[in-house]
Every structure is written in structure tokens, then in C-alpha cells.
Design a protein around this motif. Structure first.
Motif, PDB file in Angstrom:
ATOM      1  N   ALA A   8     -47.355  40.714  88.033  1.00  0.00           N
ATOM      2  CA  ALA A   8     -47.609  41.604  86.897  1.00  0.00           C
ATOM      3  C   ALA A   8     -48.771  42.546  87.194  1.00  0.00           C
ATOM      4  O   ALA A   8     -48.719  43.743  86.887  1.00  0.00           O
ATOM      5  N   ALA A   9     -49.854  42.019  87.826  1.00  0.00           N
ATOM      6  CA  ALA A   9     -50.998  42.868  88.159  1.00  0.00           C
ATOM      7  C   ALA A   9     -50.613  43.939  89.179  1.00  0.00           C
ATOM      8  O   ALA A   9     -51.014  45.108  89.063  1.00  0.00           O
ATOM      9  N   ILE A  10     -49.803  43.552  90.174  1.00  0.00           N
ATOM     10  CA  ILE A  10     -49.364  44.522  91.182  1.00  0.00           C
ATOM     11  C   ILE A  10     -48.521  45.621  90.541  1.00  0.00           C
ATOM     12  O   ILE A  10     -48.688  46.815  90.819  1.00  0.00           O
ATOM     13  N   LEU A  11     -47.612  45.222  89.656  1.00  0.00           N
ATOM     14  CA  LEU A  11     -46.756  46.205  89.001  1.00  0.00           C
ATOM     15  C   LEU A  11     -47.557  47.143  88.108  1.00  0.00           C
ATOM     16  O   LEU A  11     -47.279  48.341  88.033  1.00  0.00           O
ATOM     17  N   ILE A  12     -48.569  46.602  87.412  1.00  0.00           N
ATOM     18  CA  ILE A  12     -49.394  47.453  86.546  1.00  0.00           C
ATOM     19  C   ILE A  12     -50.163  48.474  87.382  1.00  0.00           C
ATOM     20  O   ILE A  12     -50.231  49.660  87.049  1.00  0.00           O
ATOM     21  N   CYS A  13     -50.781  48.021  88.498  1.00  0.00           N
ATOM     22  CA  CYS A  13     -51.522  48.949  89.358  1.00  0.00           C
ATOM     23  C   CYS A  13     -50.597  50.006  89.961  1.00  0.00           C
ATOM     24  O   CYS A  13     -50.920  51.200  89.994  1.00  0.00           O
ATOM     25  N   TRP A  14     -49.439  49.564  90.436  1.00  0.00           N
ATOM     26  CA  TRP A  14     -48.502  50.521  91.026  1.00  0.00           C
ATOM     27  C   TRP A  14     -48.010  51.513  89.979  1.00  0.00           C
ATOM     28  O   TRP A  14     -47.905  52.712  90.236  1.00  0.00           O
ATOM     29  N   GLY A  15     -47.717  51.004  88.763  1.00  0.00           N
ATOM     30  CA  GLY A  15     -47.251  51.897  87.707  1.00  0.00           C
ATOM     31  C   GLY A  15     -48.317  52.897  87.303  1.00  0.00           C
ATOM     32  O   GLY A  15     -48.028  54.075  87.051  1.00  0.00           O
ATOM     33  N   GLY A  16     -49.606  52.451  87.247  1.00  0.00           N
ATOM     34  CA  GLY A  16     -50.673  53.381  86.903  1.00  0.00           C
ATOM     35  C   GLY A  16     -50.841  54.477  87.945  1.00  0.00           C
ATOM     36  O   GLY A  16     -50.993  55.660  87.613  1.00  0.00           O
ATOM     37  N   ALA A  17     -50.815  54.086  89.230  1.00  0.00           N
ATOM     38  CA  ALA A  17     -50.958  55.091  90.295  1.00  0.00           C
ATOM     39  C   ALA A  17     -49.767  56.051  90.305  1.00  0.00           C
ATOM     40  O   ALA A  17     -49.927  57.266  90.468  1.00  0.00           O
ATOM     41  N   PHE A  18     -48.591  55.511  90.098  1.00  0.00           N
ATOM     42  CA  PHE A  18     -47.396  56.371  90.085  1.00  0.00           C
ATOM     43  C   PHE A  18     -47.431  57.335  88.900  1.00  0.00           C
ATOM     44  O   PHE A  18     -47.090  58.520  89.022  1.00  0.00           O
ATOM     45  N   GLY A  19     -47.857  56.841  87.733  1.00  0.00           N
ATOM     46  CA  GLY A  19     -47.937  57.709  86.565  1.00  0.00           C
ATOM     47  C   GLY A  19     -48.972  58.809  86.734  1.00  0.00           C
ATOM     48  O   GLY A  19     -48.751  59.957  86.326  1.00  0.00           O
ATOM     49  N   LEU A  20     -50.132  58.456  87.347  1.00  0.00           N
ATOM     50  CA  LEU A  20     -51.165  59.476  87.578  1.00  0.00           C
ATOM     51  C   LEU A  20     -50.667  60.538  88.549  1.00  0.00           C
ATOM     52  O   LEU A  20     -50.919  61.745  88.363  1.00  0.00           O
ATOM     53  N   ASP A  21     -49.950  60.123  89.570  1.00  0.00           N
ATOM     54  CA  ASP A  21     -49.416  61.086  90.538  1.00  0.00           C
ATOM     55  C   ASP A  21     -48.412  62.024  89.876  1.00  0.00           C
ATOM     56  O   ASP A  21     -48.404  63.237  90.127  1.00  0.00           O
ATOM     57  N   ILE A  22     -47.567  61.492  89.020  1.00  0.00           N
ATOM     58  CA  ILE A  22     -46.602  62.344  88.310  1.00  0.00           C
ATOM     59  C   ILE A  22     -47.325  63.335  87.414  1.00  0.00           C
ATOM     60  O   ILE A  22     -46.960  64.522  87.322  1.00  0.00           O
ATOM     61  N   PHE A  23     -48.386  62.870  86.720  1.00  0.00           N
ATOM     62  CA  PHE A  23     -49.124  63.774  85.833  1.00  0.00           C
ATOM     63  C   PHE A  23     -49.756  64.917  86.610  1.00  0.00           C
ATOM     64  O   PHE A  23     -49.716  66.091  86.191  1.00  0.00           O
ATOM     65  N   LEU A  24     -50.349  64.621  87.785  1.00  0.00           N
ATOM     66  CA  LEU A  24     -50.991  65.668  88.584  1.00  0.00           C
ATOM     67  C   LEU A  24     -49.964  66.674  89.094  1.00  0.00           C
ATOM     68  O   LEU A  24     -50.186  67.894  89.046  1.00  0.00           O
ATOM     69  N   HIS A  25     -48.831  66.192  89.591  1.00  0.00           N
ATOM     70  CA  HIS A  25     -47.798  67.102  90.078  1.00  0.00           C
ATOM     71  C   HIS A  25     -47.232  67.958  88.945  1.00  0.00           C
ATOM     72  O   HIS A  25     -46.934  69.146  89.136  1.00  0.00           O
ATOM     73  N   LYS A  26     -47.086  67.366  87.766  1.00  0.00           N
ATOM     74  CA  LYS A  26     -46.574  68.136  86.640  1.00  0.00           C
ATOM     75  C   LYS A  26     -47.555  69.228  86.238  1.00  0.00           C
ATOM     76  O   LYS A  26     -47.147  70.359  85.915  1.00  0.00           O
ATOM     77  N   SER A  27     -48.850  68.933  86.277  1.00  0.00           N
ATOM     78  CA  SER A  27     -49.852  69.955  85.939  1.00  0.00           C
ATOM     79  C   SER A  27     -49.811  71.104  86.946  1.00  0.00           C
ATOM     80  O   SER A  27     -49.879  72.283  86.567  1.00  0.00           O
ATOM     81  N   ARG A  28     -49.687  70.777  88.253  1.00  0.00           N
ATOM     82  CA  ARG A  28     -49.606  71.830  89.262  1.00  0.00           C
ATOM     83  C   ARG A  28     -48.354  72.672  89.079  1.00  0.00           C
ATOM     84  O   ARG A  28     -48.375  73.897  89.235  1.00  0.00           O
TER      85      ARG A  28
END
Length: 510
Positions: A354-374
Motif C-alpha cells: 500500500a505504501a509503495i502504491l501510494i508513493c508511486w501514485g503520488g509521483a505519477f500524479g505530480l508528473d501528469i500535473f506538470l506535463h498538463k501545465s506545460r
């Protein structure tokens, strides 16, 4: 070789029925039967204590227990799968049940049994569900008195498993009813597969209470003992509203089976006192011939030796001997100390995943947000650049059309003044031709009209594809247009219409 002794225990609303069967090789023998009255309300722990005292008085201890439940809490659901392997069907049946039933499958124990032979690679099955809490409470109560449950059945499925093995001389197979004090079980097994398994919440006790209130039977001082009903006539039974309700429920259940060969015979497996006038009244109301259950040749030997009150318990043992039969324990977690051995390790693994999935999901979500802003920033810059380059372009031009608009403007600027690239007709004449080709009253919009010599490009929106075809055909019939073709036509994302691109080639000026 020593045999195995199996004790069948059936739990009903007010009693426990038991049948002990010994098995040695292929031989099975009924050792003893008994019934314990528990009253109208009882807890599993209290009932298990009474059962323990009765089992202690038996001559031979039992090795395992087959548990059967007799009430109307079971749910039945028919399913059809495009493959015939029952083990694979059990793996995926849970997903199918959760999509069809408005309940949480985690609260039910369930299993499947074939509903008929496989046909053209498909397998019809019947899923049987029962509240898990009730099963767990009884299994734990039996564990406390030293009894290990090896198999969990229901009365309808246990009877169906036993009846499927009986040789039947009638065609079609007869319908079986087992009338108990508080419920009635209906079983019909054409071709050896269950077509009707029904627990109807009306029993002998309900009818007798009504007959007492009508004055047909005298009232007993003992409220828990059923009155003597051996002298009742068929007309007495038919005067009971519960009997009429039971008759309707059996009739409707047989009708819903939707078989072209309905049963013509009825076998009553009730107590000795109900095999006469009550069974006759039931058969007459259903327009079926009543068969004597003692004439049935039972290869297992249960029917001649076992009292009918303990027959469901013995039938549960008979079905529990086959591992392929329905067993509600398949979907329940293990009971006992073995089930707790690896729980800390499993809990640690679950928390880590669960901890691994939460960390991976947070990093993936942040990456999507940055790409969407660009991407949004780049889209804004492209729009500003286009408006600066083509200030007179209409606001309805979409970003996917920017390239074609700029290319058409560049081609117009490259003209050398010698007449090369000049259109054979004026823009006003082309616009007039296009306007006449548009069907009136259909809400068609032209968002772009670009000319490059004799080539004309038109972008717009129409209500449907037929409107686009009408525009294209009308332009082809115009004297100004040499050819007209549809470059593309797609439905808008909001389903409001169709966006289309037309390409025209004008007739050379003569």
C-alpha cells in the motif's frame, strides 16, 4: 481397514436433526439418528452444548461433521458461462455475481453447481449464496465442542444431490416436497440437474395453527407440541390459507422453470402423518399423481432405514462425500489456528504494498500535473502566435485548422502576378455558389473558406452526415465546380453534430 464415521447435522429454526453414517470403502451404513428440540430461539453456542451432551452418549465417535442449514435465507442465481470447466467457473463467478446482485459478496458464502449439461461450449450453473455470519457462528460453536466441519450444505442442495442419484422410472422426473414444521422444500431434478430448488416459508405448523383457530383442531395445553392431525380430511387442509399459499408458490415455481415437460408425479417426503391426506390434497391441487416414497429404490440405502425427519441430515452426508459437490466452505476463510499463522507477515506485506502504491501514485500524479501545465502554456503561445500572424481569422477557427489557414495565406502571398495561382472565379461568385448549395433550415455553419487558385477548401459543421452528402452533391452539380470531395467528417465530442472538410476544384475559366 478402519472406516470413517461422518455425522450429518441439520440446523433448523427450532431443532437439530442428526444422522451418523459410517463409510468403509464403497460401503455406507446408517449408524444412528436423533433429533434435538431447541425451542423457538436459540444461540449456536447453546445449541452446540446440547448437541455435545447427546454426541457424548453415542457409542462411536465421529471423525468429521457435514453441516446443513434448513431455512429460507439462501439466495439462488442462474448463470451461463462460455466454457465448461467448473474450477475456472468458480474463479470468475464471484465477479459475475457482484455485477448482478445488489449485495456485498464478502458477506456471503457461495458455491456453484451445474444446472444442466454443457451445450455448444457453454455451461449453465446455479450459484447458491448463504449469509457468512450464520455459517461462521455455527462452525466456531462446533469447534468449541471438538467437532471439525468438513462440508457445508443447504437442505435444498443436499436433497438435490441425493435425489439426483435415485433411479427414476417415470418420465419426466417427479417433483419432491419435504414438508417440515416451519418450511417446505421443493426439488425438481429433470435430467438429473436442478430445475427447481425452493425453500417456501410455510410449513405444517402454520397450517395446524390456522386449523386450530378455525376450530377444526382442538387447542393443546402444550404450546410447542403440534396437535394430532392424523384424522384430518383433504377438505380440512384445503381450507387453510397457508395451504393455498403453499399451493400457489409450488405451482408458480414449477411454471418459472420453463420446461416443455413439466412433472406429472409428486413424491412427499414429509412425516408419516402428512403422507396421507395432506400429501393427497397437495397432489390434487397441483394436478399431479402422488407416488409412495417407499417404492423408490435408493441405492444408498438411506430412504428405507432413515426416519424422514432426519433424512435431510443423512442426504447432506451423502452429498458431502463427493468433493465435487456444492460446498459453501470453498468461499469461507480457514477456521482454526492455522489461519492465524501467517497473518502478521501478510499484514506487513499488505502495508508495504500500500505504501509503495501510494508513493508511486503520488509521483505519477505530480508528473501528469506538470506535463498538463506545460501543455496548456504551449497551447496558449500557439494561439497568440496564430492571432498575431492572421489577425483577420474568425474566432471559430480551431487549433487543428491553424496549419491549413496559414498555408493557404502563404500560397496566396507566393503568387508572382502573372496569373498563375489565380482563381478562375471571383471570391464572391464562389461564396454565392457555396451559399446556394447549403440546405436551408438545417443549421449548417461554415467556419473556413480558403481559395488557392482553382482549389477551394471548406470547413464547417452540419447536423449529420446526410447533410454533408447533400452539400457535396449540390456543389458537384454546380457549373462552377469541377469536382467536390469530402476530406473528412467526424462526430463532435459533445455529440452536437458533425464537423466536415470539403475540397473543391473549380472549372477553368473559358
Amino acid at each position: 481397514m478402519m472406516g470413517t464415521r461422518i455425522l450429518g447435522i441439520e440446523i433448523s429454526a427450532s431443532r437439530i436433526s442428526a444422522a451418523g453414517i459410517s463409510r468403509g470403502g464403497r460401503r455406507r451404513r446408517l449408524e444412528e439418528t436423533f433429533t434435538l428440540e431447541l425451542g423457538s430461539s436459540h444461540e449456536p453456542a447453546q445449541a452446540a452444548s446440547v448437541l455435545h451432551n447427546r454426541i457424548a452418549a453415542l457409542n462411536t465417535p465421529c471423525d468429521q461433521v457435514v453441516l446443513s442449514f434448513n431455512n429460507c435465507l439462501a439466495l439462488f442465481q442462474n448463470l451461463v458461462f462460455p466454457f465448461t470447466d467448473l474450477d475456472k467457473i468458480r474463479e470468475v463467478a464471484g465477479y459475475e455475481l457482484e455485477s448482478r446482485l445488489p449485495l456485498s459478496l464478502a458477506e456471503y458464502a457461495w458455491d456453484i453447481l451445474p444446472r444442466g449439461p454443457d451445450h455448444k461450449g457453454e455451461q449453465p450453473v446455479m450459484a447458491v449464496l448463504y449469509p457468512l455470519e450464520s455459517i461462521n457462528s455455527w462452525i466456531h460453536a462446533l469447534q468449541e465442542i471438538g467437532l471439525k466441519t468438513a462440508h457445508v450444505h443447504l437442505r435444498p442442495t443436499a436433497l438435490a444431490s441425493w435425489l439426483a442419484r435415485l433411479p427414476v422410472d417415470t418420465d419426466p422426473a417427479p417433483a419432491y416436497v419435504l414438508i417440515d414444521d416451519d418450511c417446505t422444500n421443493l426439488t425438481w431434478m429433470p435430467d438429473g440437474f436442478p430445475a427447481c430448488l425452493r425453500c417456501i416459508p410455510v410449513g405444517l405448523g402454520d397450517m395446524l395453527i390456522e386449523l386450530q383457530s378455525q376450530g377444526v383442531l382442538p387447542r393443546n395445553n402444550d404450546q410447542e407440541a403440534l396437535p394430532d392431525h392424523s384424522k384430518l380430511s383433504m377438505e380440512n387442509w384445503t381450507g387453510s390459507p397457508s395451504f393455498q399459499y403453499l399451493l400457489r408458490q409450488i405451482r408458480m415455481t414449477l411454471m418459472t422453470a420453463d420446461r416443455h415437460d413439466p412433472p406429472r408425479n409428486l413424491v412427499s417426503l414429509g412425516s408419516l402423518q402428512t403422507r396421507d391426506t395432506l400429501s393427497q390434497a397437495l397432489a390434487a391441487g397441483l394436478d399431479l399423481k402422488l407416488l409412495d416414497p417407499w417404492t423408490i429404490q435408493d441405492p444408498s440405502g438411506l430412504l428405507p432405514e432413515c426416519p424422514l425427519s432426519c433424512l435431510p441430515a443423512a442426504a447432506a452426508v451423502r452429498g458431502g462425500l463427493d468433493k465435487k459437490e456444492l460446498n459453501l466452505l470453498r468461499s469461507t476463510p480457514a477456521h482454526g489456528s492455522e489461519s492465524t499463522l501467517f497473518r502478521p507477515h501478510l499484514r506487513f506485506i499488505a502495508v508495504s504494498l500500500a505504501a509503495i502504491l501510494i508513493c508511486w501514485g503520488g509521483a505519477f500524479g505530480l508528473d501528469i500535473f506538470l506535463h498538463k501545465s506545460r501543455l496548456e502554456t504551449l497551447n496558449a503561445k500557439i494561439t497568440d502566435t496564430f492571432k498575431q500572424s492572421v489577425p483577420d481569422a474568425p474566432d471559430t477557427v480551431r487549433p487543428v485548422q491553424y496549419t491549413s489557414v496559414i498555408q493557404s495565406r502563404l500560397r496566396a502571398l507566393r503568387g508572382d502576378g502573372s496569373g498563375q495561382g489565380r482563381p478562375p472565379a471571383s471570391g464572391s461568385r464562389v461564396l454565392e455558389t457555396v451559399s446556394r448549395a447549403l440546405p436551408s433550415g438545417e443549421g449548417i455553419q461554415i467556419t473556413l473558406l480558403a481559395m488557392d487558385g482553382s482549389n477551394v477548401r471548406i470547413n464547417g459543421s452540419a447536423p449529420n452526415f446526410k447533410s454533408v452528402d447533400r452539400i457535396k452533391n449540390a456543389l458537384e452539380n454546380s457549373s462552377l465546380v469541377k469536382t467536390a470531395s469530402i476530406d473528412g467528417a467526424t462526430v463532435n465530442q459533445d455529440q452536437s453534430g458533425v464537423s466536415f472538410n470539403l475540397r473543391l476544384q473549380l472549372e477553368d475559366a473559358g
